[in-house]
Design a protein around this motif. Structure first.
Motif, PDB file in Angstrom:
ATOM      1  N   GLN A   1     101.241  16.761  64.027  1.00 50.46           N
ATOM      2  CA  GLN A   1     101.120  16.169  62.717  1.00 50.46           C
ATOM      3  C   GLN A   1     100.500  14.780  62.746  1.00 50.46           C
ATOM      4  O   GLN A   1      99.572  14.477  62.022  1.00 50.46           O
TER       5      GLN A   1
ATOM      6  N   ASP B   1     100.993  21.908  63.059  1.00 49.91           N
ATOM      7  CA  ASP B   1     102.080  21.330  62.273  1.00 49.91           C
ATOM      8  C   ASP B   1     101.516  20.230  61.382  1.00 49.91           C
ATOM      9  O   ASP B   1     101.196  19.157  61.847  1.00 49.91           O
TER      10      ASP B   1
ATOM     11  N   SER C   1     109.423  21.557  60.679  1.00 53.00           N
ATOM     12  CA  SER C   1     109.044  20.868  61.912  1.00 53.00           C
ATOM     13  C   SER C   1     109.963  21.242  63.063  1.00 53.00           C
ATOM     14  O   SER C   1     109.513  21.405  64.200  1.00 53.00           O
TER      15      SER C   1
END
Lengths: 294, 320, 348, 263
Positions: free
Chosen positions: D92, D172, D48
């Motif tokens: 995300q 992501d 990340s």
């Protein structure tokens, strides 16, 4: 003093899951009317009250210490002023001070909270100043609100503007702390990253995303600030540094009525006290209705 | 602490199984659920989260309940575990654990523990008590299972940490959950759940926050300890591959109902429900990774299953 | 050795900033008092004409001579020697006044806060664990209405009901019956001194006189604590950690401890704030019951425009509050180690 | 077809706090619009942080991240605008990646208004077209984020990234929170966009099969370092690093048990 700074300064750890319900589509029902009605009535009384009271609220109109009767519904106080007229006429003074205080403290609190929250983590002088301001907000808690109010009003004189200024000084830090906590929460939200990726400039981002999402608790709290302001105004009046007599004001009235009450003549203090409690209740009910779900 | 292969007898006595065959644990039916229904009152009318869920579990058996979000799997299992909100309306033809009727249990603000039943949740970070040390949390459970003196409890706690593969016991016992890594926390949670020697472990998405390697390790750990102590496992998960690998039977749920129940190792061949087949196909595997396009589910899925037929890539861009 | 240091560093670090806070506070008070409009010397002389020498002497005496920096340094120096100056109004030593008044107020505040804490714990658990009970609903409503009825209203009502109507309470004047002699001063705390002097009559009278003021403070302030405690207690009960504690088989006692420990920090913070407020700010109750405490002194000082007395009062109140906050912070960090400085908790 | 978009990581280190942990530890990596890169690794492996530096939300403590030869940390407003137009992210967390008080339409339209300077009407047209292309009813866009399902919200997140037609799309954990029945559709969309527009992709996830599906090159991260970087088949079938082998093995065994995966 009862409702004062600590009551307000409870930035709840982790904002409650409050979805964006403040928007349109809120249903009106009996409960909602019940919540808004008292506050509405209060405002009406504050505006028209002084013009329709049966006796001039600043003048001696009858014998002192008359119990409630047909001519004087709430009786007369130890100086012979009509308690009913004074209780009603006080509404506009107390409400005005409280409204202005709540507005000033909330706006200032939101600005300070945004400023501190957005810059606290920065390096350099701006960050340093923001951190200093943040500590100051915390330290401001160290002195009792009533004392600060007492000192400020004692020194600067009692008038509506000076009372508002003093109470705003006392009550702004709580609002600021509340907003700061929210700003720190919002800063961690992924939608700020998304806005940055959309090319949003920092100032616009604060305006579009941070402000609306972090000002909410302070708005909800504004009605509590309003309540505190009423109570503090009356408290200062009670201590003898509020609006100078014979200006009608609940706290001063209660102070005048207190010795009578100790001697068994309850009415001069009871009615303004009830008026005071009712207005605080009415406003907090309104606040819960306007700014919270359901 | 020695690993006994049988359920703790002292605990078993308090809930004597009425009319159960005096057989070994293997044949004992410990959980018996039939027609379990869970409803919630919502402003829009009653909402049925679970509709006629039935399941029976023998001692030491491992069963998986699979489904996607909104399938009711978690509601069903939490109703069994006794962890549903008091507002939930639970009814069933039968809901018994080791012969004890669970339906009659009073539900208050604080959930009541069902003796002999343990639960692990998805997130170890929020499950473990953040302000107490791992040692104190383990001792709190172990002291009730015989290790009354602090020294005994400490020794037992260290022993359990080693069993879940944490060998630096001194440090872990003195640590608080936030001082441990994610994998270690997950292991501590397993130790805590199993050190009370439950007859049934309900595991609610125990691995869904982990990557494949860690998920496997953790499931292997749960299975090995549960096998040793004869603990039955009810695994709740959305990961059908994981479920079929580590359990004996798989129950597939959709929209609050059970649509399939098959032996796990033969689910792929025996599955009859279209939803199960679709689910099996959808799971990305290294095999489908080589495909041009992934299979998607038609209308069988949950609220998300919008038609894919016309879905293409953005046709009109912005810059033209 | 270094392990010992590291384990205790968190509260030592917190202790180390206490003097810094005190210093900053003193500087703020210094400037606040100098912001007051008007010339304190002129207003104090009551319009009498002064010779320039008299005028300068008066300024000198009030610490107003020299540049602002010199004044500040002198001011801080005097604070360092615990000398708060002498009252402009009657020349008495402010430090001495504080020494007799602070124990008076502290006694009241400690009694009221102890009672409030006990009531809050009991009511909190009752309300949260028995949500359907009518009494619990009434208590919850009372907690929510916190502050709508201010302490002076309650005080006036209490005096009316319990003194003038029922005659249960003594006249709201002072700490004990005016016919009795004060206790010999040993600790400075009147109630303690009375207990030590074994004068049963005096002790009884003091307790009698304390009941109403303490009750008024408790009824007025406890709901603020209750409201917060009820909220954090129900949050803590709803935590996943509570469910897992129960699920893993911890004893009910341990579950209760776990819930309470997670619920307490925010209430402890509020407790500290209210306690600090009462130490300097039981102003109204002291006024109502004619108790010679800190608050009464402040009201007098404001009435006489006695800025030296007020300055001293503010400093003492601020210092006591800052010490209380220090203790509160340490207790919070003991309860919740995540709040210790230098502890980072990864998210999620 | 259009300008290139190349992001070059050179010896990038990202450490947090004073002596805190090092999330990314000496990574060199080149991604551009011609490659579809999958980045896998366990949680805490630095994925990340890598993504945040890739899209310019975070900057390295040492080393450089350059877009078309220019350090992202030192970009002028105009350069930054070009970079944002070329590189976009699908994040995300679908629940917090939309402002709860603003409509989805507002969120998707905003990049067009700010980055392309389009007026509301023109932008709205483009937004509708993009939404239709992703199988979303444009009417849905007038709702608030919590009024649509998780799968729909994630498509809106993709729409927000694709609406400016980036040359490099960064995802992501874009499907990790979704049900499997929805994952496939979203993965197909991502793959198709990149193919049809010749755009590059960086797909970061802890799920190996999903990553392998969209990517043709796989990068394996472990404890802040890149331990494996190569064509998909090579990494899957001839992994070199021990960690990669356990990872691939974990998936292969799961597949084996179901009796459906070839060796």
């Amino acid at each position: 003093m009862t409702l004062s700074a600590p009551e307000l300064a409870t930035p709840t750890a982790g904002a409650p899951e409050r979805p964006a319900t403040a928007g349109p589509g809120r249903r009106w029902n009996a409960q909602a009317v019940l919540a808004v009605l008292p506050a509405g009535l209060l405002v009406v009384v504050a505006i028209v009250g002084p013009f329709v009271v049966p006796y001039p609220p600043r003048d001696v109109v009858a014998a002192p210490d008359l119990p409630p009767n047909a001519a004087h519904w709430f009786g007369t106080d130890s100086a012979g002023l009509d308690v009913f007229s004074r209780t009603v006429a006080s509404t506009s003074n107390d409400l005005l001070i409280a409204l202005l205080t709540a507005a000033v403290a909330t706006v200032a609190g939101i600005l300070i909270g945004l400023l501190v929250g957005m810059n606290e983590a920065r390096r350099g002088p701006v960050g340093f100043l923001a951190r200093g301001l943040s500590r100051t907000l915390d330290l401001a808690q160290a002195v009792p609100a009533i004392v600060v109010g007492l000192v400020l009003v004692g020194f600067f004189g009692a008038s509506i503007p000076s009372l508002v200024a003093a109470l705003a000084v006392v009550l702004t830090p709580n609002q600021g702390r509340l907003v700061r906590t929210e700003v720190l929460r919002v800063r961690g939200e992924a939608y700020l990253d998304a806005a940055r990726l959309a090319g949003e400039r920092p100032f616009r981002m604060v305006l579009r995303h941070v402000l609306p999402n972090s000002a909410w608790p302070a708005l909800e709290n504004a009605t509590l600030v309003f309540g505190s302001a009423i109570v503090l105004t009356a408290g200062l009046g009670f201590l003898g540094v509020g609006l100078p007599p014979p200006t009608p004001e609940w706290g001063t009235m209660i102070a005048v009525g207190a010795p009578s009450a100790a001697a068994g003549r309850w009415w001069a203090a009871l009615f303004p006290a009830i008026a005071l409690a009712v207005s605080v209740f009415a406003m907090s009910a309104l606040g819960r209705r306007l700014f919270r779900d359901g | 602490m020695t690993a006994t292969s049988e359920i703790d007898e002292t605990e078993f006595d308090e809930t004597a199984v009425v009319g159960a065959p005096p057989a070994t644990g293997q044949h004992l039916r410990i959980l018996d659920v039939a027609g379990l229904t869970v409803r919630y009152a919502t402003p829009a009318g009653p909402f049925t989260a679970v509709d006629g869920f039935s399941l029976s579990l023998r001692a030491g058996e491992r069963v998986a309940v699979v489904g996607e979000s909104g399938s009711g799997k978690t509601n069903a299992c939490m109703a069994v575990a006794g962890f549903l909100d008091p507002a939930a309306d639970i009814s069933a033809e039968r809901l018994a654990f080791r012969g004890q009727n669970l339906l009659s249990a009073r539900r208050g603000v604080l959930p009541r523990r069902r003796t002999g039943m343990a639960v692990v949740f998805q997130d170890a970070m929020t499950s473990l008590d953040p302000v107490w040390t791992v040692g104190s949390q383990l001792r709190a459970v172990l002291r009730r299972t015989g290790a009354h003196r602090r020294r005994d409890a400490d020794a037992a706690a260290a022993d359990w940490l080693r069993r879940v593969g944490l060998h630096d016991t001194r440090r872990v016992l003195a640590a608080r959950p936030y001082e441990l890594s994610g994998g270690m926390r997950q292991r501590v949670m397993i130790a805590l759940a199993l050190c009370g020697r439950p007859a049934l472990l309900i595991a609610d998405e125990p691995t869904s926050a982990l990557d494949a390697t860690l998920a496997r390790e953790l499931m292997e750990l749960i299975v090995s300890i549960a096998d040793e102590s004869g603990t039955a496992v009810l695994l709740v998960s959305h990961d059908i591959a994981l479920c079929t690998e580590f359990t004996d039977r798989t129950v597939v749920m959709l929209g609050g109902r059970v649509v399939e129940e098959q032996p796990s190792d033969r689910l792929a061949e025996l599955a009859t429900a279209p939803y199960t087949r679709g689910l099996l196909e959808c799971v990305p595997t290294l095999e489908t990774a080589m495909a041009e396009e992934l299979p998607t589910m038609g209308g069988a899925g949950g609220a998300d299953a919008t038609s894919e037929a016309g879905a293409g890539v953005p046709q009109a861009g912005a810059g033209r | 050795m270094s392990g010992l240091v590291r384990r205790n560093l968190w509260w030592v670090r917190r202790l180390a900033v206490l003097p810094v806070h005190l210093f900053v506070f003193a500087v703020v008070v210094f400037f606040l008092v100098r912001l007051v409009p008007g010339d304190p010397v002129r207003s104090l002389s009551g319009g009498q004409t002064m010779t320039p020498e008299q005028y300068e002497a008066a300024r000198e005496h009030l610490g107003l001579s020299g540049s602002i920096v010199e004044q500040l340094l002198a001011f801080l120096g005097r604070i360092g020697r615990l000398d708060l100056g002498s009252s402009v109004a009657n020349g008495t030593s402010v430090s001495a006044e504080m020494a007799t008044r602070l124990p008076q107020t502290a006694e009241l505040a400690v009694l009221a806060m102890t009672l409030s804490a006990a009531v809050t714990l009991a009511v909190g658990f009752f309300v949260v664990l028995r949500p359907g009970n009518p009494l619990s609903r009434a208590l919850a409503g009372y907690a929510r209405a916190a502050g709508a009825v201010p302490d002076f209203c309650l005080g006036v009502a209490a005096i009316f009901v319990f003194y003038s109507v029922l005659h249960w309470a003594p006249a709201p004047i002072g700490r004990y019956d005016s016919l009795l002699n004060p206790p010999p001063r040993t600790t400075g705390f009147p109630l303690l001194d009375a207990a030590l002097s074994s004068d049963a009559l005096l002790l009884g009278s003091m307790l009698e006189h304390l009941v109403l003021p303490v009750l008024v403070l408790v009824v007025a302030y406890a709901p603020m604590l209750m409201k917060l405690f009820i909220r954090s207690l129900s949050q803590s009960i709803g935590d996943q950690a509570t469910r897992f504690r129960i699920a893993s088989g911890a004893s009910p006692l341990m579950v209760g401890l776990s819930i309470t420990r997670r619920a307490l920090p925010s209430s402890v913070a509020m407790f500290g704030t209210i306690f600090g407020f009462m130490l300097g700010g039981a102003v109204i109750v002291e006024q109502l019951f004619a108790i010679p405490g800190m608050g009464e002194y402040a009201v007098q000082a404001v009435g006489r425009a006695d800025f030296v007395a007020l300055q001293g009062f503010l400093l003492v109140v601020g210092a006591v509050s800052l010490v209380v906050f220090f203790v509160v912070d340490v207790i919070i960090m003991l309860l919740d180690p995540r709040r210790r400085p230098g502890v980072t908790v990864e998210e999620g | 077809m259009s300008t290139s978009a190349t992001v070059q990581f050179s010896d990038v280190v990202r450490a947090f706090g004073r002596g805190g942990h090092t999330a990314v530890d000496g990574v060199s990596l080149l991604v551009d619009e011609t490659s579809r890169v999958g980045v896998v690794g366990e949680s805490g492996s630095g994925k990340s942080t890598l993504v945040r530096m890739l899209v310019g939300l975070d900057h390295p403590s040492a080393g450089t991240v350059e877009f078309n030869g220019r350090s992202i940390a030192a970009m002028l407003p105009d350069e930054l605008r070009a970079f944002r137009l070329a590189v976009q992210l699908v994040a995300q967390d679908t629940t917090s990646s939309f402002d709860p008080r603003r409509t989805l339409r507002d969120a998707v339209r905003r990049p067009l208004e700010v980055l392309r300077g389009m007026d509301v009407a023109a932008a709205d047209g483009a937004v509708d077209a993009t939404l239709r292309g992703l199988g979303l009813d444009p009417q849905l866009a007038n709702r608030l984020p919590h009024q649509v399902s998780g799968g729909q919200r994630q498509r809106f997140a993709i729409a927000r990234a694709l609406v400016v037609r980036p040359r490099l799309l960064v995802c992501d954990e874009a499907v990790s929170a979704l049900d499997v029945s929805v994952q496939g559709a979203v993965l197909n969309l991502v793959k198709r966009y990149c193919r049809e527009h010749g755009a590059g992709l960086v797909f970061v996830s802890h799920g190996l099969p999903a990553t392998a599906f969209v990517a043709d090159r796989l990068v394996v991260m472990h404890r802040g370092r890149v331990v494996e970087d190569g064509p998909r088949e090579q990494v899957l079938f001839r992994p070199e690093h021990a960690y990669t082998r356990t990872l691939v093995d974990a998936h292969r065994r799961t597949g084996d048990r179901r009796g459906s995966v070839p060796a």
